[in-house]
Design an enzyme around this catalytic site. Sequence first.
Site, PDB file in Angstrom:
ATOM      1  N   LYS A 141      13.779  -0.660  10.184  1.00 53.79           N
ATOM      2  CA  LYS A 141      12.685  -1.563   9.817  1.00 53.79           C
ATOM      3  C   LYS A 141      12.962  -2.883  10.515  1.00 53.79           C
ATOM      4  O   LYS A 141      14.057  -3.439  10.365  1.00 53.79           O
ATOM      5  CB  LYS A 141      12.629  -1.754   8.293  1.00 53.79           C
ATOM      6  N   GLY A 182       4.067  -4.953   6.702  1.00 56.11           N
ATOM      7  CA  GLY A 182       2.658  -5.221   6.456  1.00 56.11           C
ATOM      8  C   GLY A 182       1.777  -4.289   7.266  1.00 56.11           C
ATOM      9  O   GLY A 182       2.069  -3.113   7.439  1.00 56.11           O
ATOM     10  N   ASP A 186      13.410  -2.886   0.649  1.00 53.85           N
ATOM     11  CA  ASP A 186      12.854  -1.776   1.419  1.00 53.85           C
ATOM     12  C   ASP A 186      13.926  -1.014   2.189  1.00 53.85           C
ATOM     13  O   ASP A 186      13.962   0.219   2.172  1.00 53.85           O
ATOM     14  CB  ASP A 186      11.803  -2.303   2.408  1.00 53.85           C
ATOM     15  N   THR A 189       6.570   1.673   2.386  1.00 52.59           N
ATOM     16  CA  THR A 189       7.992   1.999   2.262  1.00 52.59           C
ATOM     17  C   THR A 189       8.184   3.337   1.556  1.00 52.59           C
ATOM     18  O   THR A 189       9.053   4.131   1.924  1.00 52.59           O
ATOM     19  CB  THR A 189       8.735   0.892   1.494  1.00 52.59           C
ATOM     20  N   VAL A 198       0.825  -1.211   0.000  1.00 55.11           N
ATOM     21  CA  VAL A 198       0.000   0.000   0.000  1.00 55.11           C
ATOM     22  C   VAL A 198       0.863   1.268   0.000  1.00 55.11           C
ATOM     23  O   VAL A 198       0.350   2.368   0.218  1.00 55.11           O
ATOM     24  CB  VAL A 198      -0.966   0.037   1.206  1.00 55.11           C
TER      25      VAL A 198
END
Length: 223
Positions: free
Chosen positions: A41, A118, A54, A20, A17
């Site tokens: 992350k 996520g 990412d 990142t 979506v």
Amino acid sequence: MDGLPAGAFVTGTDTEVGKTVVAAAIARTLAAEGRRVAVFKPAVTGLEEEGEADHELLRRASGSRQSDAEIAPYRYEPPASPHLAAALAGERIDPEVLRETARAAGEGAEALVCEGVGGILVPLAPDYLVRDLAVDLGQPLVVAARPGLGTINHTLLTLESARAAGLEVRAVVLTPWPAEPTELESSNRETIEALGRVPVLTLPLLDLAAPETWSPLRVCSTP
């Protein structure tokens, strides 16, 4: 968490979506303002897929010189939930390692941009969710969401889950936002802002190879 600089924790309403991209845009905005920016992350999965990972995009956008391990302490090849990817590798993600890595990333930085994995209820370990990490780090939350059909429900559920844990939600960012939004997309933005009681920002499609062309995304206040 004591000792962390100002910044944001970016989560999403789902996978793919723009989480990142939103985190990278925030980091780039802060760096362009002259801030020393660190990124974090907890886990990266899907390294077997082609393209920039990412944590690599976060590092490039922020101008950070952190190593892979200093940004993302757990990195896995399969595109799977972190707890499953870790299990397939014969490992278990340790929440204390995540907290210590985030703390170390923030040392000497003026801003720390964290990106989850996520959605907010994705398990990092069987008994430790992305939401638990966000609570432990104590940063304001920024929610990345799609602009199209279905986003109202997904976004409001994410906001409800975050607030139930006591998290401050700074903003929702709809991306990629089209140059000419449809009536549906404009209505989605207005409805999420009204029902979610939160600022809803937009971010257009970015050329990831050229951070200097990115639209600023200001959601953080730093000293």
